[in-house]
Design a protein around this motif. Sequence first.
Motif, PDB file in Angstrom:
ATOM      1  N   GLN A  21      -1.749  -2.687  -3.590  1.00  0.00           N
ATOM      2  CA  GLN A  21      -2.413  -1.710  -2.727  1.00  0.00           C
ATOM      3  C   GLN A  21      -1.494  -1.293  -1.583  1.00  0.00           C
ATOM      4  N   THR A  22      -0.761  -2.251  -1.016  1.00  0.00           N
ATOM      5  CA  THR A  22       0.185  -1.946   0.055  1.00  0.00           C
ATOM      6  C   THR A  22       1.273  -1.005  -0.450  1.00  0.00           C
ATOM      7  N   LYS A  23       1.774  -1.287  -1.637  1.00  0.00           N
ATOM      8  CA  LYS A  23       2.825  -0.443  -2.224  1.00  0.00           C
ATOM      9  C   LYS A  23       2.295   0.966  -2.484  1.00  0.00           C
ATOM     10  N   LEU A  24       1.055   1.071  -2.976  1.00  0.00           N
ATOM     11  CA  LEU A  24       0.462   2.390  -3.213  1.00  0.00           C
ATOM     12  C   LEU A  24       0.324   3.179  -1.917  1.00  0.00           C
ATOM     13  N   THR A  25      -0.061   2.514  -0.853  1.00  0.00           N
ATOM     14  CA  THR A  25      -0.176   3.174   0.446  1.00  0.00           C
ATOM     15  C   THR A  25       1.183   3.706   0.900  1.00  0.00           C
ATOM     16  N   GLN A  26       2.226   2.907   0.710  1.00  0.00           N
ATOM     17  CA  GLN A  26       3.576   3.341   1.084  1.00  0.00           C
ATOM     18  C   GLN A  26       4.010   4.537   0.247  1.00  0.00           C
ATOM     19  N   ASP A  28       2.056   6.758  -1.210  1.00  0.00           N
ATOM     20  CA  ASP A  28       1.271   7.926  -0.784  1.00  0.00           C
ATOM     21  C   ASP A  28       1.857   8.548   0.476  1.00  0.00           C
ATOM     22  N   LYS A  29       2.287   7.712   1.415  1.00  0.00           N
ATOM     23  CA  LYS A  29       2.900   8.229   2.641  1.00  0.00           C
ATOM     24  C   LYS A  29       4.213   8.942   2.336  1.00  0.00           C
TER      25      LYS A  29
END
Length: 80
Positions: A21-26, A28-29
Motif C-alpha cells: 500500500q505504501t508503494k502504491l501511494t508513492q 500514485d504521487k
Amino acid sequence: MGNFDLAGTLKTLRGERAPIQTKLTQLDKAIAVIRELAGTEPTPNGHPKKGTMSATERRNIAKAQKLRWAKLRARRKAKA
C-alpha cells in the motif's frame, strides 16, 4: 482451533499489504507529478488544460497559411 489459523493468516496478509500500500501511494504521487509536468492533469472542472500560443507562433501559422492559399490560387490561375 480453526479461528486461530484464520487470525494468523489475516495478520500475515495485513502485514504483507502494508508495504505494498505504501508503494502504491508513492507510485500514485509520482504519476500525478509526471501528469502535471506533461500537462495532462485535468483542471478542477474536469477539463484538460488548454495550451496557450504566443503571438509569434500565431503570426507564423498565419503567415504559413497565407502562403498555402497563395500557392493554391496560383495553381488555379495557371489551370485557367
